[in-house]
Design a protein around this motif. Structure first.
Motif, short mmCIF file in Angstrom:
data_model
loop_
_atom_site.label_atom_id
_atom_site.label_comp_id
_atom_site.label_asym_id
_atom_site.label_seq_id
_atom_site.Cartn_x
_atom_site.Cartn_y
_atom_site.Cartn_z
N ILE A 1 -5.61 -0.63 9.84
CA ILE A 1 -6.11 -1.00 11.16
C ILE A 1 -5.06 -0.76 12.24
O ILE A 1 -5.37 -0.71 13.43
N CYS B 1 -5.13 -3.68 -0.44
CA CYS B 1 -3.78 -4.21 -0.14
C CYS B 1 -3.74 -4.77 1.28
O CYS B 1 -2.72 -4.70 1.95
N GLY C 1 0.83 -1.22 0.00
CA GLY C 1 0.00 0.00 0.00
C GLY C 1 0.86 1.25 0.00
O GLY C 1 0.60 2.20 -0.76
N ALA D 1 -5.04 -8.31 -3.13
CA ALA D 1 -5.13 -9.44 -2.19
C ALA D 1 -5.40 -10.71 -3.00
O ALA D 1 -6.25 -10.71 -3.89
N LEU E 1 0.12 3.50 12.49
CA LEU E 1 0.15 4.19 11.19
C LEU E 1 -0.83 5.36 11.14
O LEU E 1 -0.58 6.36 10.46
N ILE F 1 -13.62 -5.86 3.96
CA ILE F 1 -13.33 -4.46 3.61
C ILE F 1 -14.21 -4.02 2.45
O ILE F 1 -14.84 -2.96 2.48
N VAL G 1 -9.29 2.43 9.58
CA VAL G 1 -10.18 1.70 8.70
C VAL G 1 -11.64 1.77 9.19
O VAL G 1 -12.58 1.59 8.41
N PHE H 1 -8.93 -10.43 5.11
CA PHE H 1 -9.74 -9.26 5.46
C PHE H 1 -10.35 -8.57 4.23
O PHE H 1 -11.17 -7.67 4.36
P1 NAI Z 1 1.75 -5.92 4.92
O1 NAI Z 1 1.57 -6.87 6.05
O2 NAI Z 1 3.01 -5.14 4.81
O3 NAI Z 1 0.52 -4.87 4.88
C1 NAI Z 1 -0.80 -5.22 5.14
C2 NAI Z 1 -1.43 -4.02 5.83
O4 NAI Z 1 -2.82 -4.28 5.97
C3 NAI Z 1 -0.87 -3.77 7.23
O5 NAI Z 1 -0.48 -2.42 7.37
C4 NAI Z 1 -2.03 -4.13 8.13
O6 NAI Z 1 -2.05 -3.35 9.33
C5 NAI Z 1 -3.20 -3.82 7.25
N1 NAI Z 1 -4.44 -4.47 7.64
C6 NAI Z 1 -4.63 -5.71 8.16
N2 NAI Z 1 -5.92 -5.94 8.38
C7 NAI Z 1 -6.58 -4.83 7.99
C8 NAI Z 1 -7.93 -4.46 7.99
N3 NAI Z 1 -8.90 -5.28 8.38
N4 NAI Z 1 -8.25 -3.24 7.51
C9 NAI Z 1 -7.29 -2.39 7.09
N5 NAI Z 1 -5.99 -2.68 7.09
C10 NAI Z 1 -5.64 -3.89 7.52
O7 NAI Z 1 1.51 -6.79 3.60
P2 NAI Z 1 1.91 -6.43 2.10
O8 NAI Z 1 3.19 -7.07 1.77
O9 NAI Z 1 1.76 -4.99 1.89
O10 NAI Z 1 0.79 -7.22 1.29
C11 NAI Z 1 -0.55 -6.76 1.32
C12 NAI Z 1 -1.47 -7.67 0.50
O11 NAI Z 1 -1.05 -7.66 -0.85
C13 NAI Z 1 -1.44 -9.13 0.93
O12 NAI Z 1 -2.74 -9.67 0.74
C14 NAI Z 1 -0.47 -9.76 -0.06
O13 NAI Z 1 -0.71 -11.13 -0.23
C15 NAI Z 1 -0.80 -8.98 -1.29
N6 NAI Z 1 0.27 -8.88 -2.28
C16 NAI Z 1 -0.13 -9.04 -3.56
C17 NAI Z 1 0.75 -8.92 -4.59
C18 NAI Z 1 0.22 -9.07 -5.95
O14 NAI Z 1 0.97 -9.10 -6.90
N7 NAI Z 1 -1.07 -9.16 -6.11
C19 NAI Z 1 2.17 -8.63 -4.35
C20 NAI Z 1 2.49 -8.43 -2.95
C21 NAI Z 1 1.55 -8.57 -1.97
#
Ligand code: NAI
Length: 219
Positions: free
Chosen positions: A120, A155, A98, A180, A124, A164, A137, A160
């Motif tokens: 959440i 993201c 994000g 996601a 942050l 969302i 959120v 979740f």
């Molecule tokens: P991250 O763990 O760094 O970030 C996730 C964020 O979501 C955190 O800041 C967390 O506090 C927040 N979060 C958790 N539950 C939440 C909620 N209910 N409401 C709002 N915020 C919430 O993870 P990252 O690396 O940024 O990955 C995020 C997502 O993107 C994951 O689902 C991952 O699998 C996906 N991803 C997809 C890629 C793609 O090519 N499609 C590439 C990299 C990641």
């Protein structure tokens, strides 16, 4: 503004348009204003007949013996892609991905204006990226009631993501750019575009393995 509908054009053609747009921009940056389909083909890697076929879907832009007017083609493809408009974005899940998207200023230059990031994590909330606030959120539902949002960028961890999306006001949110790794269920008026970097990476690993097998055969 482009009001023509291109609903009958295949998605395969539509998915090639951003590549045309990108290469045409590079030509304009080099002050090249005219190009033949053959030269364009060499540059982009699609066959000249593919290029002619693709662009004919939109009424064709070339002139026999002249080739393509790069600026006109760039502008027209931009309009077809809707890049003559501006879009308001929010990001939900302001972790690694994000924040990387929020920091990428090129989207803004193409007309995608980021309004807020939602997360959440209390650590942050209240912070800012490029003056754009991180919000709780819990405020998401009300925010999308009060504000027109063209695109919500999802993201969050996959478990979740659906919860969302269910909170987004369907009258105010038109599209979801979903990172996601999960298939989202949305009302029919919302368009979802899924992004999977891993699909591209796994295609690369397939090609690397294929090449290795071919090289071993030749030894
Ligand atoms: P991250 O763990 O760094 O970030 C996730 C964020 O979501 C955190 O800041 C967390 O506090 C927040 N979060 C958790 N539950 C939440 C909620 N209910 N409401 C709002 N915020 C919430 O993870 P990252 O690396 O940024 O990955 C995020 C997502 O993107 C994951 O689902 C991952 O699998 C996906 N991803 C997809 C890629 C793609 O090519 N499609 C590439 C990299 C990641």
């Amino acid at each position: 503004m482009n009001n023509k509908s291109f609903a009958n054009i295949s998605m395969a053609v539509i998915r090639r348009l951003p590549k045309y747009h990108r290469y045409l921009k590079e030509l304009l940056d080099k002050e090249i204003y005219r190009i033949s389909s053959k030269e364009l083909s060499r540059l982009i890697g699609f066959t000249a007949s593919q290029i002619r076929q693709d662009l004919n879907c939109f009424g064709g832009f070339g002139q026999q013996g002249y080739g393509y007017n790069v600026e006109e083609l760039y502008n027209e493809i931009g309009k077809i892609l809707g890049l003559d408009k501006t879009y308001k974005l929010i990001i939900i899940g302001a972790g690694n991905l994000g924040q990387a998207i929020a920091n990428y200023t090129s989207f803004e230059k193409s007309g995608f204006e980021l309004l807020a990031l939602f997360d959440i994590n209390p650590k942050l909330i209240g912070m800012k990226i490029r003056d754009i606030p991180f919000r709780d959120v819990d405020e998401l539902e009300q925010f999308t009631l009060d504000n027109h949002v063209d695109i919500a960028v999802v993201c969050t961890p996959k478990e979740f993501a659906q919860g969302i999306v269910d909170k987004l006001n369907e009258k105010n949110v038109k599209g979801i750019w979903n990172f996601a790794p999960t298939d989202l269920k949305v009302p029919k008026d919302i368009i979802v575009e899924n992004v999977h970097l891993s699909e591209s990476l796994f295609t690369l690993s397939y090609l690397l393995n294929e090449r290795e097998i071919e090289n071993n055969k030749q030894e």
